[in-house]
Design a protein around this motif. Structure first.
Motif, PDB file in Angstrom:
ATOM      1  N   TYR A 653      55.909  37.286 -48.284  1.00 39.88           N
ATOM      2  CA  TYR A 653      56.019  36.255 -47.240  1.00 39.88           C
ATOM      3  C   TYR A 653      55.760  36.857 -45.864  1.00 39.88           C
ATOM      4  CZ  TYR A 653      58.530  33.213 -43.947  1.00 39.88           C
ATOM      5  OH  TYR A 653      58.888  32.444 -42.868  1.00 39.88           O
ATOM      6  N   GLN A 660      48.664  36.335 -40.655  1.00 44.50           N
ATOM      7  CA  GLN A 660      48.368  35.165 -39.820  1.00 44.50           C
ATOM      8  C   GLN A 660      48.331  35.554 -38.341  1.00 44.50           C
ATOM      9  OE1 GLN A 660      51.324  32.224 -41.010  1.00 44.50           O
ATOM     10  NE2 GLN A 660      49.783  31.163 -42.267  1.00 44.50           N
TER      11      GLN A 660
ATOM     12  N   PRO B 259      58.804  27.073 -37.709  1.00 48.77           N
ATOM     13  CA  PRO B 259      59.110  27.271 -39.132  1.00 48.77           C
ATOM     14  C   PRO B 259      59.576  28.688 -39.459  1.00 48.77           C
ATOM     15  CG  PRO B 259      56.878  26.398 -38.846  1.00 48.77           C
ATOM     16  CD  PRO B 259      57.443  26.611 -37.494  1.00 48.77           C
ATOM     17  N   ILE B 260      59.112  29.659 -38.694  1.00 49.77           N
ATOM     18  CA  ILE B 260      59.555  31.039 -38.967  1.00 49.77           C
ATOM     19  C   ILE B 260      61.049  31.155 -38.693  1.00 49.77           C
ATOM     20  CG2 ILE B 260      59.333  33.456 -38.284  1.00 49.77           C
ATOM     21  CD1 ILE B 260      56.435  32.973 -37.700  1.00 49.77           C
ATOM     22  N   GLY B 263      62.901  29.454 -41.313  1.00 49.95           N
ATOM     23  CA  GLY B 263      62.902  30.253 -42.534  1.00 49.95           C
ATOM     24  C   GLY B 263      63.925  31.375 -42.487  1.00 49.95           C
ATOM     25  N   ILE B 264      64.047  32.002 -41.327  1.00 50.89           N
ATOM     26  CA  ILE B 264      65.025  33.096 -41.189  1.00 50.89           C
ATOM     27  C   ILE B 264      66.445  32.553 -41.375  1.00 50.89           C
ATOM     28  CG2 ILE B 264      66.036  34.716 -39.535  1.00 50.89           C
ATOM     29  CD1 ILE B 264      63.195  35.112 -38.399  1.00 50.89           C
ATOM     30  N   ALA B 267      66.945  31.564 -45.042  1.00 51.37           N
ATOM     31  CA  ALA B 267      67.082  32.736 -45.922  1.00 51.37           C
ATOM     32  C   ALA B 267      68.461  33.357 -45.764  1.00 51.37           C
ATOM     33  CB  ALA B 267      65.999  33.758 -45.608  1.00 51.37           C
ATOM     34  N   LEU B 281      63.625  29.398 -52.328  1.00 48.11           N
ATOM     35  CA  LEU B 281      63.250  30.116 -51.108  1.00 48.11           C
ATOM     36  C   LEU B 281      61.761  30.489 -51.126  1.00 48.11           C
ATOM     37  CD1 LEU B 281      64.947  30.790 -48.687  1.00 48.11           C
ATOM     38  CD2 LEU B 281      65.266  33.079 -49.576  1.00 48.11           C
ATOM     39  N   HIS B 285      59.283  29.400 -48.235  1.00 46.22           N
ATOM     40  CA  HIS B 285      58.498  30.393 -47.500  1.00 46.22           C
ATOM     41  C   HIS B 285      57.001  30.095 -47.594  1.00 46.22           C
ATOM     42  CE1 HIS B 285      61.828  33.685 -47.427  1.00 46.22           C
ATOM     43  NE2 HIS B 285      61.864  32.909 -46.361  1.00 46.22           N
ATOM     44  N   GLN B 286      56.570  29.724 -48.777  1.00 50.94           N
ATOM     45  CA  GLN B 286      55.138  29.422 -48.917  1.00 50.94           C
ATOM     46  C   GLN B 286      54.773  28.144 -48.159  1.00 50.94           C
ATOM     47  OE1 GLN B 286      52.897  31.568 -50.011  1.00 50.94           O
ATOM     48  NE2 GLN B 286      54.699  32.881 -50.133  1.00 50.94           N
ATOM     49  N   ILE B 288      56.131  27.327 -45.389  1.00 55.56           N
ATOM     50  CA  ILE B 288      56.031  27.777 -43.989  1.00 55.56           C
ATOM     51  C   ILE B 288      54.649  28.386 -43.730  1.00 55.56           C
ATOM     52  CG2 ILE B 288      56.896  29.490 -42.342  1.00 55.56           C
ATOM     53  CD1 ILE B 288      59.693  28.998 -43.625  1.00 55.56           C
ATOM     54  N   VAL B 289      54.214  29.229 -44.658  1.00 58.56           N
ATOM     55  CA  VAL B 289      52.875  29.818 -44.511  1.00 58.56           C
ATOM     56  C   VAL B 289      51.834  28.703 -44.467  1.00 58.56           C
ATOM     57  CG1 VAL B 289      51.152  31.333 -45.580  1.00 58.56           C
ATOM     58  CG2 VAL B 289      53.559  31.981 -45.612  1.00 58.56           C
TER      59      VAL B 289
END
Lengths: 664, 313
Positions: A653, A660, B259-260, B263-264, B267, B281, B285-286, B288-289
């Motif tokens: 991830y 990116q 989103p990062i 995500g933190i 998590a 999770l 996470h994917q 978010i990517v």
């Protein structure tokens, strides 16, 4: 029910096993030789209220901040507290370490640690007069006969001064002294940067006279610190009136006159004196646990000063509870300005220096760590005045342990930092970095014997602390706390040696712990526990050819009996240290069972029998033995399978996020 | 090559020579139709590309962790234990041949930077063009159209990296000079803040260079320009709408950071040591990517619209 069965079976098996396992495991602490009561806390340990006053200084110093000169005058009163007559004095002139590149300090090929920046401006200390005053006799000038350096050695940091006649035990002498300092550009705890001045080792200082009558005198080694007799200091500092002064002891007189600030600082029961003067200091004061804490910091460093004060609010009462009261009325914290970091992170009686940027982020607790560490030196160096040159681990190592203990009690597992769900403790740093140099050199050796600054810091600071922490985790909080409490009470205002520390551990923790401590300190002791293999199978009937009553019978292999599993776990120990450890077995359903191993012997094979198969085993599952050389072999699974799903997911991830950010 | 009145123009409008399109004929979309939402497959492809490279980047590190803690009954969860003893030990003492790992990471990153030009050009084709039956271009035709753009993309990349590198170096030097030079007048903190300001200005310039590069990439695909013509068009475009274009990039950059952070936090809450929570999770996470990939495509669409409008004007 199932778990109890397995446990009962294993205890039985262990009790009947010869060799390493030895005695029954139902009283592991007794078996390990630790004492589980808290005797030192309850016993009356005789503690000195004051130091034996051996040498008193009455000094006056005037600072020229433009030329970075200090002119000093004063008197030294000395008593021969040894059992032998004294025929000479040894005087440390440590500013001469920065006089030229032939000093011991500058010519020692030591890399790493501190004091490695090039000198931009040399420093010196020159004695103008050293006069012996005796009642009923004319003053005798001693300095012309002084041996400032040894033959063939240009170092001028350790001067020998012959006396005109012997000084018998108990006799005293008085010296008048006049000297001039030229402070160097800031280096190794002392010097100047612009208008910031820090004066450490700035006056002619008598070496310590050991009880045997031998002088403990040393040139200023690159990695070494200091050692001196206790006494009182009455020092008057004369600086420009725009300067703020910080110094050892309380200011008992202050006056501003003719553009000069004159402060007199007086403090007893100490063995050194340092001071600072700067025209850009701000100041905060707060009384903590009865101690006036004064923080001097460069303008704009208010946030850093607040964090340092917060650290003191916790540390002063915490240290009192563990190591006895801080006996002085003041404590001055000096935060050096940017560029003068070499003056930071240092301790003197009642005065410590911290360090860090004004924007130091709180995710890393470096500011708190340095502050608590230097405060800890008020005990481990200040009050328990060990020989820092010969046995540096006695101050830096024990103090690093105390620092980590305090930070963890205050900040929890994130005592060194915390970010994004991860915490990092000071103890983890000490363990991992201490292990880096475990095979290189012994911990317990003089500072000047270390091959590099890296080994010195890894072994003296980190590994010593990790040794003590391993003892605490394996033998319990109370015994180790009692040992250190006994040590700090018994040797307050004294000059203990390594044997004294080890004796306290033997008394409070036990002989095995004391032996481990000695081996770890003096003999590069190390240890590596490992789960070497885990093997189980379904319980099978006997197979093969059997002769029974004249009849030969062949029994087939693979015939199952019942539904139990049987097998074993092999745990090994390498190295010269041993500690009691737990071994945790994980069954197929995720339940766990723990057994205790004394840790002695090279290995132990744990037989297993139970209704569930074993998934794996871990030796020392709580990571009590943080000295363990390789924690990645402390576990094994029966199947040998290896998975790291969480790390794989997270790394992939974050890898994608990194791409990116970078890729087009 | 005549344009369909009022809707689509033949691809490409200002192309000096025909593109080697073998599979299907592509038409230029009207400006307002150049939208990321028109090409979800391109977003998915970008997500897949980035996730795949992320996994390749992570694999050796993950393998070391598997070797160290893969057989622990708790698995790699021990690396998250309070105090960080196992994690620190792993990082400090168990990373064999750290140089090899760094070399691997650098290789993957270099590959991503260079090979990433291909999907980038294909995405720009996807957002700017359509098929005759008004579907987004197929994967194959988008890639085919992307190939001619790679040469100007390469030149633009080198030019941009050189310029950004010079800007970063100049910023560091300027910030250091300000920090030292103003310490007497402003004090250490005042000078530090001023130096930080210089750093921010430098960072903004680096970002602007990146924005102009994206505009140039869009013009290279839209008009089949070479690097210099594409860059001139990009500069003209940027000059004609500095604030609008900068804001268009900025809000997406800010939105992509949300989103990062989410995500933190998630998590931290979920943990995700193993089992179903770990899969949840992984999905988040994917996602978010993917969201970030979508915002990137959205920005490229915006860049394409900007150069298209300027080109028409």
């Amino acid at each position: 029910m199932r778990a109890s069965f397995v446990l009962a079976w294993m205890v039985l098996a262990l009790a009947s096993t010869d060799g390493a396992l030895g005695a029954p495991m139902d009283s592991p602490l007794e078996q390990d030789g630790a004492k589980v009561d808290a005797p030192a806390a309850e016993r009356e340990t005789p503690t000195l209220a004051h130091a034996d006053d051996v040498v008193d200084y009455v000094l006056r110093a005037k600072l020229d901040p433009i030329l970075h000169l200090v002119h000093g005058e004063g008197t030294i009163h000395f008593r021969n507290a040894s059992t032998a007559s004294v025929h000479e004095l040894w005087i440390h002139l440590y500013l001469n370490a920065f006089k030229n590149d032939r000093s011991v300090f500058l010519r020692e090929p030591i890399g790493g640690f501190r004091g490695t920046a090039p000198i931009r401006d040399w420093g010196t200390i020159d004695i103008q007069k050293l006069t012996l005053r005796e009642a009923g006799a004319a003053p005798t000038e001693l300095w012309p006969n002084a041996e400032i350096h040894r033959e063939g050695d240009a170092d001028e940091t350790d001067a020998r001064v012959p006396l005109p006649h012997a000084l018998a035990p108990g006799e005293t002498l008085d010296l008048d002294v006049v000297w001039d300092d030229k402070l160097p550009s800031i280096l190794e705890r002392t010097g100047y940067l612009g208008s910031f001045h820090f004066a450490g080792q700035w006056f002619p200082k008598l070496a310590r006279l050991e009880p045997s009558g031998q002088w403990a005198h040393f040139p200023f080694h690159h990695l070494a610190e200091f050692y001196a007799d206790f006494g009182s200091y009455d020092v008057t500092l004369d600086v420009p009136s725009s300067f703020v002064v910080g110094a050892t002891g309380p200011a008992v007189e202050t006056q501003v006159k003719d553009g000069r600030r004159i402060e007199r600082h007086v403090q007893g029961d100490i063995h050194d004196f340092a001071w600072t003067a700067y025209d850009r200091f701000d100041e905060r004061r707060e009384t903590v646990d009865g101690v006036l804490v004064k923080v001097l910091y460069p303008t704009g460093y208010g946030a850093a000063a607040a964090r340092e004060l917060a650290a003191m609010r916790f540390a002063i009462p915490h240290f009192r509870s563990l190591y006895g009261p801080y006996p002085y009325s003041v404590l001055t914290l000096v935060h050096p300005p940017h560029g003068a970091e070499e003056a930071g992170g240092m301790e003197y009686p009642t005065l410590i220096t911290t360090g860090g940027a004004w924007y130091e982020p709180k995710v890393a607790r470096l500011l708190e760590l340095v502050t608590v560490h230097e405060f800890g030196h008020q005990y481990f160096y200040g009050l328990i005045a060990t020989d820092e040159t010969t046995w540096p681990f006695l101050d830096e190592g024990i103090n690093s342990y105390a620092e980590a203990e305090t930070l963890e009690a205050w900040l929890g597992p994130g005592s060194a930092g915390a970010l994004g769900g991860f915490t990092l403790s000071d103890r983890s740093i000490q363990s991992v970095f201490g292990n880096l140099a475990e095979h290189d050199e012994p911990i317990a050796q003089p500072a000047s014997e270390f091959r590099s600054g890296g080994d010195y810091s890894l072994l003296v600071y980190e590994r010593t602390a990790a040794v003590l922490e391993t003892l605490r985790r394996t033998y319990g909080d109370a015994p180790v706390a009692n040992a250190l409490r006994l040590y700090t009470a018994k040797y307050r205002f004294m000059h203990p040696r390594p044997d004294d520390l080890i004796a306290c551990f033997e008394s409070e923790v036990g002989i095995r712990a004391a032996d481990a401590l000695r081996t770890a300190l003096f003999d590069k002791g190390w240890v590596d526990y490992a789960v070497t293999s885990v093997s189980t199978k379904r319980e099978e009937a006997s197979a093969g050819i059997f002769d029974d009553g004249g009849k030969r019978q062949t029994l087939p292999s693979g015939a199952l009996i019942g539904s139990s599993y049987e097998g074993w776990v092999l745990v090994t120990r390498r190295g010269t240290l041993s500690f009691p450890v737990d071994i945790e077995l994980t069954l197929e359903d995720g339940t766990t069972q723990r057994l205790h191993w004394s840790g002695e012997g090279d290995s132990v094979r744990l037989p297993y029998k139970g209704p569930l198969d074993l998934r794996g085993a871990v030796v020392d599952p709580d990571r009590n033995v943080i000295l363990d050389d390789n924690p990645t072999n402390n576990h094994a699974s029966r199947s040998g399978a290896r998975h790291a799903p969480r790390v794989t997911e997270r790394l992939a991830y974050w890898g994608a996020l990194l791409l990116q950010a970078i890729a087009p | 090559m005549s344009a369909e009145p009022g809707s689509f123009e033949a691809f490409p409008r200002a192309m000096p020579r025909p593109m080697p399109i073998r599979s299907e004929r592509l038409l230029l979309l009207p400006n307002h139709a150049m939208r990321a939402r028109r090409c979800p497959k391109a977003i998915l492809a970008l997500w897949a590309w980035e996730s795949m490279l992320g996994a390749v980047l992570a694999w050796p590190f993950a393998a070391i962790v598997r070797g160290a803690y893969g057989s622990h009954p708790e698995g790699d969860a021990v690396l998250w234990e309070p105090g960080g003893l196992a994690l620190l030990d792993l990082l400090v003492r168990r990373l064999p041949a750290a140089g090899a790992l760094v070399a691997h990471a650098a290789s993957v990153l270099l590959f991503a930077v260079l090979a990433g030009l291909v999907p980038l050009a294909a995405i720009l084709v996807s957002v700017g063009f359509t098929t005759a039956d008004r579907r987004p271009p197929s994967f194959r035709s988008a890639l085919q159209c992307a190939i001619p753009a790679l040469a100007p993309f390469g030149v633009l990349l080198l030019t941009t990296l050189a310029l950004q590198g010079s800007l970063i170096a100049a910023t560091i030097v300027a910030a250091s000079l300000v920090d030292v030079g103003f310490e007497r007048q402003l004090g250490e903190i005042g000078a530090g803040v001023l130096a930080g300001g210089v750093g921010l200005v430098g960072l903004a310039l680096v970002v602007l260079v990146g924005i102009v590069q994206d505009l140039a990439r869009a013009s290279a695909v839209r008009f089949a320009f070479g690097a210099s013509e594409a860059l001139r068009t990009a500069l003209r475009t940027f000059a004609g709408g500095k604030a609008r274009i900068t804001w268009s990039w900025t809000w997406r950059a800010l939105a992509a950071s949300v989103p990062i952070a989410f995500g933190i936090l998630l998590a931290g809450r979920l943990g995700g040591r193993r089992g179903a929570v770990l899969y949840v999770l992984l999905g988040i996470h994917q996602l978010i990517v993917g969201v970030r990939a979508a915002l990137r495509v959205s920005w490229l669409s915006s860049a394409m619209r900007s150069v298209d409008a300027k080109g028409k004007a």
